[in-house]
Design a protein around this motif. Structure first.
Motif, PDB file in Angstrom:
ATOM      1  N   ALA A  84      69.004  45.292   7.424  1.00 35.00           N
ATOM      2  CA  ALA A  84      68.320  45.963   6.320  1.00 35.00           C
ATOM      3  C   ALA A  84      69.115  47.181   5.860  1.00 35.00           C
ATOM      4  N   ARG A  96      69.630  50.040   2.098  1.00 40.11           N
ATOM      5  CA  ARG A  96      69.169  50.425   0.769  1.00 40.11           C
ATOM      6  C   ARG A  96      70.358  50.376  -0.166  1.00 40.11           C
ATOM      7  N   GLY A  97      70.086  50.043  -1.406  1.00 42.63           N
ATOM      8  CA  GLY A  97      71.205  49.909  -2.322  1.00 42.63           C
ATOM      9  C   GLY A  97      70.840  50.357  -3.718  1.00 42.63           C
ATOM     10  N   ARG A  98      71.859  50.705  -4.471  1.00 43.33           N
ATOM     11  CA  ARG A  98      71.628  51.008  -5.882  1.00 43.33           C
ATOM     12  C   ARG A  98      72.740  50.375  -6.705  1.00 43.33           C
ATOM     13  N   GLY A  99      72.340  49.830  -7.837  1.00 43.48           N
ATOM     14  CA  GLY A  99      73.302  49.126  -8.670  1.00 43.48           C
ATOM     15  C   GLY A  99      73.691  49.933  -9.881  1.00 43.48           C
ATOM     16  N   ALA A 142      74.994  60.451   3.129  1.00 45.62           N
ATOM     17  CA  ALA A 142      75.401  59.329   2.265  1.00 45.62           C
ATOM     18  C   ALA A 142      75.180  59.616   0.783  1.00 45.62           C
ATOM     19  N   ASP A 143      74.054  60.229   0.445  1.00 50.59           N
ATOM     20  CA  ASP A 143      73.729  60.426  -0.975  1.00 50.59           C
ATOM     21  C   ASP A 143      74.793  61.235  -1.706  1.00 50.59           C
ATOM     22  N   ILE A 203      77.880  59.071  -2.178  1.00 51.18           N
ATOM     23  CA  ILE A 203      77.681  58.024  -3.197  1.00 51.18           C
ATOM     24  C   ILE A 203      77.704  58.631  -4.604  1.00 51.18           C
ATOM     25  N   ARG A 207      80.150  57.414  -7.524  1.00 52.42           N
ATOM     26  CA  ARG A 207      79.685  57.018  -8.867  1.00 52.42           C
ATOM     27  C   ARG A 207      80.362  57.854  -9.947  1.00 52.42           C
ATOM     28  N   GLY A 261      77.995  50.672  -7.836  1.00 56.08           N
ATOM     29  CA  GLY A 261      76.842  50.628  -6.943  1.00 56.08           C
ATOM     30  C   GLY A 261      77.238  50.917  -5.516  1.00 56.08           C
ATOM     31  N   ALA A 262      76.260  50.974  -4.650  1.00 56.11           N
ATOM     32  CA  ALA A 262      76.538  51.240  -3.234  1.00 56.11           C
ATOM     33  C   ALA A 262      75.385  50.705  -2.395  1.00 56.11           C
ATOM     34  N   THR A 263      75.694  50.388  -1.170  1.00 54.85           N
ATOM     35  CA  THR A 263      74.671  49.954  -0.220  1.00 54.85           C
ATOM     36  C   THR A 263      74.813  50.796   1.041  1.00 54.85           C
ATOM     37  N   VAL A 264      73.682  51.166   1.627  1.00 50.82           N
ATOM     38  CA  VAL A 264      73.703  52.008   2.826  1.00 50.82           C
ATOM     39  C   VAL A 264      72.855  51.363   3.907  1.00 50.82           C
ATOM     40  N   ASN A 265      73.359  51.339   5.116  1.00 49.44           N
ATOM     41  CA  ASN A 265      72.486  50.961   6.229  1.00 49.44           C
ATOM     42  C   ASN A 265      72.688  51.928   7.392  1.00 49.44           C
ATOM     43  N   GLU A 277      75.070  56.806   8.899  1.00 48.17           N
ATOM     44  CA  GLU A 277      74.827  55.992   7.716  1.00 48.17           C
ATOM     45  C   GLU A 277      76.136  55.288   7.390  1.00 48.17           C
ATOM     46  N   HIS A 334      78.661  51.122   1.902  1.00 57.21           N
ATOM     47  CA  HIS A 334      79.546  50.053   1.416  1.00 57.21           C
ATOM     48  C   HIS A 334      79.641  50.175  -0.107  1.00 57.21           C
ATOM     49  N   VAL A 385      81.764  48.467  -3.399  1.00 53.57           N
ATOM     50  CA  VAL A 385      82.744  47.499  -3.906  1.00 53.57           C
ATOM     51  C   VAL A 385      83.370  48.087  -5.172  1.00 53.57           C
TER      52      VAL A 385
END
Lengths: 112, 132
Positions: free
Chosen positions: A39, A41-44, B24-25, B28, B32, B38-42, B65, B68, B70
């Motif tokens: 799981a 969280r993501g933002r596009g 992370a924020d 990111i 940006r 975009g970005a994904t965090v786990n 954190e 990822h 791309v």
């Protein structure tokens, strides 16, 4: 140790809840016996601002033999709904070596 | 039967960044601003320099954190550098970051972006990999 060298790692970022369904279909329709879902969280690109900008996501990772990589990549793209807006993103990379894991064929039994 | 097609993006890379929880924020946001989409965090738990710092190790969070992102290869240096600076990764214990080349990526590409790429392709500009 049994390892494979010609292997691809496919990673897929999906909306929350769709990861396990996809693993099930990969198992049933593509014969994939091992895949992981975690799981995050993501933002596009379409999301702006800070409130509600993040989505809960599932991260699916699966290793596939190189000869089946393109087929499984397309399968995940269409079945996982990545061809729709806010459907997620997927990517493929080469990995080597990879431990091989194959399950013996066992007939499924259905209990009443 | 409807025709289904897949737009495959090439010349893309994955930036993975492992930092302490809560950072992370900021990273990111920097990514940006540098052009990533975009970005994904786990979440994860990690060990590293924290264990070698002795009593000072309490200043480093065990909870991490993992980010990822791309990016296109065209943007990768700029985004990587901005993330590095935002995360203050030149400070021991702040985290680690690496870049992995990807063979291909796929996602939903809006029609207007496809049209823009088609126009550029007609003009002889190879932009099939651009995701910005």
């Amino acid at each position: 140790m049994k390892t494979a060298t010609k292997t691809k790692l496919i990673t897929c970022i999906l909306p929350q809840g769709s990861g396990m369904d996809l693993v099930k279909r990969l198992s049933q329709e593509q014969g994939i016996s091992s895949a992981n879902v975690s799981a995050g969280r993501g933002r596009g690109s379409g999301q702006v601002g800070s409130i509600g900008a993040w989505d809960e996501v599932d991260m699916l990772t699966v290793t596939v033999p190189v000869e089946k990589a393109d087929e499984i990549f397309d399968f995940i793209f269409h079945v996982g709904g990545l061809d729709r807006p806010r459907g997620g993103i997927m990517f493929q990379q080469a990995v080597s070596p990879v431990t091989e894991f194959s399950l013996p064929h066992i007939e499924e039994t259905h209990s009443e | 039967m409807t025709k289904r097609e897949i737009i495959v993006l090439t010349d893309v890379s994955l930036i993975t960044c492992v930092v302490q929880r809560g950072l992370a924020d900021k990273i990111i946001q920097a990514a940006r601003a540098a052009g990533s989409q975009g970005a994904t965090v786990n979440f994860a738990k990690g060990m590293g320099i924290r264990e070698r710092l002795g009593i000072l190790g309490v200043a480093v969070d065990v909870e991490k954190e993992v980010i990822h992102v791309v990016v296109s290869t065209e943007q990768q240096e700029r985004v990587f550098e901005q993330m590095y600076l935002a995360g203050e990764l030149d400070t021991p214990g702040m985290g680690i970051m690496y870049l992995t080349p990807l063979e291909k990526a796929a996602t939903y590409v809006p029609e207007e972006v496809l049209q823009k790429l088609a126009i550029k392709a007609d003009k002889g500009v190879n932009n099939t990999a651009k995701i910005d």
